[in-house]
Design a protein around this motif. Structure first.
Motif, PDB file in Angstrom:
ATOM      1  N   ALA A   1      -3.462  -8.647  -0.775  1.00 16.73           N
ATOM      2  CA  ALA A   1      -3.039  -8.298   0.555  1.00 16.73           C
ATOM      3  C   ALA A   1      -1.689  -8.703   1.048  1.00 16.73           C
ATOM      4  O   ALA A   1      -1.121  -8.165   1.819  1.00 16.73           O
ATOM      5  CB  ALA A   1      -4.190  -9.051   1.634  1.00 16.73           C
ATOM      6  N   GLY A   2      -1.155  -9.684   0.172  1.00 15.37           N
ATOM      7  CA  GLY A   2       0.261  -9.975   0.357  1.00 15.37           C
ATOM      8  C   GLY A   2       1.266  -9.255  -0.515  1.00 15.37           C
ATOM      9  O   GLY A   2       2.416  -9.573  -0.341  1.00 15.37           O
ATOM     10  N   ILE A   3       0.715  -8.310  -1.138  1.00 15.14           N
ATOM     11  CA  ILE A   3       1.802  -7.439  -2.032  1.00 15.14           C
ATOM     12  C   ILE A   3       1.602  -6.044  -1.296  1.00 15.14           C
ATOM     13  O   ILE A   3       1.003  -5.452  -1.102  1.00 15.14           O
ATOM     14  CB  ILE A   3       1.397  -7.551  -3.344  1.00 15.14           C
TER      15      ILE A   3
ATOM     16  N   ARG B   1     -10.366  -6.906  -6.402  1.00  8.89           N
ATOM     17  CA  ARG B   1     -10.437  -6.325  -5.060  1.00  8.89           C
ATOM     18  C   ARG B   1      -9.230  -6.195  -4.063  1.00  8.89           C
ATOM     19  O   ARG B   1      -8.247  -6.922  -4.450  1.00  8.89           O
ATOM     20  CB  ARG B   1     -11.601  -7.139  -4.316  1.00  8.89           C
ATOM     21  N   ARG B   2      -9.064  -5.428  -3.208  1.00  6.91           N
ATOM     22  CA  ARG B   2      -7.797  -4.841  -2.503  1.00  6.91           C
ATOM     23  C   ARG B   2      -7.299  -6.291  -1.659  1.00  6.91           C
ATOM     24  O   ARG B   2      -6.303  -6.546  -1.644  1.00  6.91           O
ATOM     25  CB  ARG B   2      -7.823  -3.623  -1.719  1.00  6.91           C
TER      26      ARG B   2
ATOM     27  N   GLU C   1      -2.593   4.663  -3.416  1.00  5.04           N
ATOM     28  CA  GLU C   1      -3.036   4.858  -4.655  1.00  5.04           C
ATOM     29  C   GLU C   1      -3.226   3.833  -5.690  1.00  5.04           C
ATOM     30  O   GLU C   1      -4.269   3.721  -6.362  1.00  5.04           O
ATOM     31  CB  GLU C   1      -1.990   5.891  -5.228  1.00  5.04           C
ATOM     32  N   GLU C   2      -2.084   2.835  -5.687  1.00  2.00           N
ATOM     33  CA  GLU C   2      -2.363   1.722  -6.448  1.00  2.00           C
ATOM     34  C   GLU C   2      -3.516   0.780  -6.153  1.00  2.00           C
ATOM     35  O   GLU C   2      -4.019   0.582  -7.229  1.00  2.00           O
ATOM     36  CB  GLU C   2      -1.063   0.985  -6.362  1.00  2.00           C
ATOM     37  N   LEU C   3      -3.851   0.486  -4.959  1.00  2.00           N
ATOM     38  CA  LEU C   3      -4.985   0.058  -4.611  1.00  2.00           C
ATOM     39  C   LEU C   3      -6.332   0.696  -5.035  1.00  2.00           C
ATOM     40  O   LEU C   3      -7.240  -0.274  -5.749  1.00  2.00           O
ATOM     41  CB  LEU C   3      -5.038  -0.268  -2.913  1.00  2.00           C
TER      42      LEU C   3
END
Length: 301
Positions: free
Chosen positions: A270-272, A265-266, A277-279
């Motif tokens: 959160a820290g990256i 899950r996105r 698109e990647e998410l």
């Protein structure tokens, strides 16, 4: 790169699984080990001796997955996969007390229920070897979907989701025995948190508040359709593996387990710094259950 490339010598060093040559890829050759048919699905003394000798061939060079939590390892030996803890110790780690016999019996029983339109591995042996639970099954030629994923086009990803959903719908046509009135694994498990290594939260979703669920249909469900359990080749799904979590469950409950525990899950990233698109790609498999298997408007090619 060809997403279905399975020859170790053709995998680039940039591949996510380059250092795990036996993981998620299998290109069979004539020299591969093949089990003797006379000992398959047999528990005679001769068969047990044979499978013990096969197990002894599985050393550290055969690792597909080495369990870091005190549990069972996975080995590849030619055309077979063996799950066993014969090389490790089970005196430490979160899985050291796990009873694998329950999950193995569930896998064997579940595969016997699967319609022939859904490809599954053949089970060659399930039982005790050297006093420990072991299961031996067919190693399906192809590439695990998670391994192929970085090389797939959006259209190919859409196709694999559609193929998976079609197979899910086909599984749901299998009717539970009349004695099954509540959610359960195929082989009832008195302690799934330990024996299946699931969280109490997952157990609560699948099994709690049963008295309120009598009006909802129980479906035959794989219950662990992560891309790593789907084998693909030439744009087709050629195998669904790891049926230890299969059972008679409510569709939306397994969907909730899938989205919460089986897929990224996105918020986990959160820290990256990842692009939208990647998410979206990370979350792509999370809505696998966003359809009703009986919905005639759900069209499959």
């Amino acid at each position: 790169m060809d997403p279905y490339e399975a020859e170790a010598g053709k995998i680039p060093p940039t591949d996510l699984y380059y250092d795990l040559p036996l993981y998620g890829r299998y290109n069979p050759s004539p020299q591969d080990f093949k089990p003797l048919e006379e000992y398959c699905n047999s528990n005679t003394q001769e068969a047990l001796q044979y499978w013990t000798e096969v197990l002894e061939k599985c050393d550290s060079t055969c690792y597909v997955y080495q369990n870091p939590f005190g549990g069972r390892d996975v080995f590849a030996l030619g055309s077979i996969i063996i799950k066993s803890c014969h090389l490790g110790t089970r005196d430490a780690g979160s899985e050291s007390s796990r009873d694998y016999s329950t999950a193995d019996k569930n896998e064997v029983a579940a595969i016997q229920l699967v319609p022939n339109t859904v490809p599954v591995p053949r089970i060659f042996f399930s039982g005790k070897l050297k006093g420990k639970d072991a299961i031996v099954q067919e190693r399906i030629p192809g590439v695990a979907l998670n391994v192929a994923w970085p090389y797939l086009s959006p259209a190919q990803k859409d196709s694999f989701k559609e193929q998976t959903q079609k197979m899910m719908a086909e599984l749901s046509t299998v009717q539970p025995p009349s004695t099954v009135l509540e959610p359960t694994y195929i082989m009832p498990d008195p302690n799934p948190i330990v024996n299946r290594d699931i969280s109490s939260s997952e157990s609560a979703i699948l099994f709690s508040d049963r008295s309120e669920r009598g009006s909802r249909k129980l479906n035959f469900m794989h219950n662990d359709l992560q891309p790593s359990n789907i084998i693909v080749r030439n744009d087709q799904i050629v195998g669904i593996v790891d049926w230890e979590h299969a059972g008679w469950f409510h569709w939306d409950d397994v969907g909730a387990v899938h989205s919460r525990f089986r897929t990224p899950r996105r918020e986990d990233f959160a820290g990256i710094q990842l692009s939208e698109e990647e998410l979206n790609d990370l979350e792509y498999w999370g809505d696998l259950y966003a359809f009703e298997p009986s919905d005639s408007s759900m069209c499959f090619k």
